[in-house]
Write a protein that holds these residues in place. Structure first.
Motif: not given
Length: 344
Positions: A185-189, A258-261, A284-290, A299-302
């Motif tokens: 998802m977008r990191s701002s969310f 954006e991605t939901f698995q 400061v990130a644009t996206k984050v992978s949770i 794991s949070l990858q920014f």
């Protein structure tokens, strides 16, 4: 006889770029540093329940030279080229950050606004900085030398390096091949959600993900009340069969995720203060992978955009609270609530 060259040396044209990436993991004072031919890996931890990683890829530097040390005996070689890995070391992260911003920031409003085009948080037009930063590391045990140059002024700093304890060399295990969920998802969310949840002064954060509605939610309960933030998933997401796929191509305005698995219901609880410690990266990130594995490790990858259209990644890992800890905290909260009612 000529002296051996430093095992590592590099030059960066943007000290501020390195500063912002490393500040994302500044929740601890001591940072572990591993240097190899691909770049520098910085990691910090908080009592083995939270770790943060920032990788400074060699592409972030205008020049990058790495001379792997050679062992005394060829039988001790760790790599195919007959070299050994450079031993990791620890440094003071606050001292490093203070060094990188030693010249301070210029006021971007006082600079020319005639330049047009897109900018980001690392653009020198925004930062007002054009300093050159040089790194060098002569050999294991030597200081990490940093030389900063700006407008004819040169500053040299030698940061003391320390050997690692055995426990410091271990990362929190994360089973990438046994994921229970993956959400992009977008990191701002995520930043907005954590900011809203913080208003209740919570002690813990509960993460819930499910193939069925409400799909993904974050909830927190504190002395000032409870809050739940729910996220919708892409309409074109198929049931997950455990195989990772490319992110959804749905227009970004139609969904928050954006991605939901997620193949099954997932519920885990974490210390809220630890999750909040990643707020700088969220901002400061644009996206984050949770991602979460079957053991509940989060794991949070920014993904953070830097100069010249490049991206860098900052990662965090969190160990979940065990069920006994969660139940104990809930019992304490209930007891506190009863005492408050009696006083009223």
């Amino acid at each position: 006889m000529a002296e051996d060259p430093p095992v590592f040396s590099a030059v960066s044209s943007s000290a501020r770029q390195l500063f912002i990436l490393l500040r994302c993991i500044s929740f601890a004072s001591k940072a572990r540093v591993q240097i190899n031919k691909d770049g520098l890996r910085f990691s910090v931890e908080d009592y083995r329940v939270m770790q943060g990683f920032a990788f400074l890829d060699k592409s972030l530097f205008t020049t990058f030279q790495y001379h792997a040390p050679r062992p005394d005996s060829p039988f001790d070689a760790q790599n195919d080229d007959g070299t050994v890995d450079l031993p990791p070391f620890t440094i003071s992260l606050p001292a490093l950050l203070e060094t990188l911003q030693i010249f301070g920031l210029s006021d971007p409003a006082s600079r020319s606004t005639l330049t047009t085009g897109p900018t980001n948080a690392f653009d020198n037009r925004v930062l007002g900085m054009t300093s050159v930063c040089r790194f060098s590391y002569d050999a294991p045990g030597s200081p990490l030398k940093i030389i900063l140059e700006e407008t004819g002024v040169t500053t040299t700093c030698d940061l003391t390096t320390y050997e690692l304890d055995d426990a410091e060399e271990e990362d929190i295990p994360f089973a990438r091949d046994e994921l229970a969920m993956k959400i992009i998802m977008r990191s701002s969310f995520l930043y907005d959600a954590i900011t809203e949840l913080a208003s209740t002064s919570p002690e813990k954060l509960t993460l819930r993900a499910s193939p069925m509605a409400p799909f993904f939610s974050l909830s927190a309960e504190g002395s000032l009340g409870s809050t739940v933030v729910e996220f919708s998933k892409p309409d074109n997401t198929r049931p997950w069969d455990g195989q990772e796929r490319q992110p959804s191509t749905a227009p970004p305005e139609t969904t928050l995720l954006e991605t939901f698995q997620v193949g099954r219901r997932v519920t885990h609880t974490y210390r809220f203060s630890l999750i909040k410690a990643a707020a700088r990266a969220m901002a400061v990130a644009t996206k984050v992978s949770i991602r979460g594995d079957d053991q509940g490790v989060l794991s949070l990858q920014f993904m953070i955009e830097v100069d010249n259209g490049q991206v860098s990644f900052v990662d965090f890992r969190f160990v979940p609270l065990v069920r006994e800890e969660t139940e104990e905290t809930e019992t304490e909260d209930e007891g506190s609530g009863e005492e408050t009612q009696d006083e009223d």
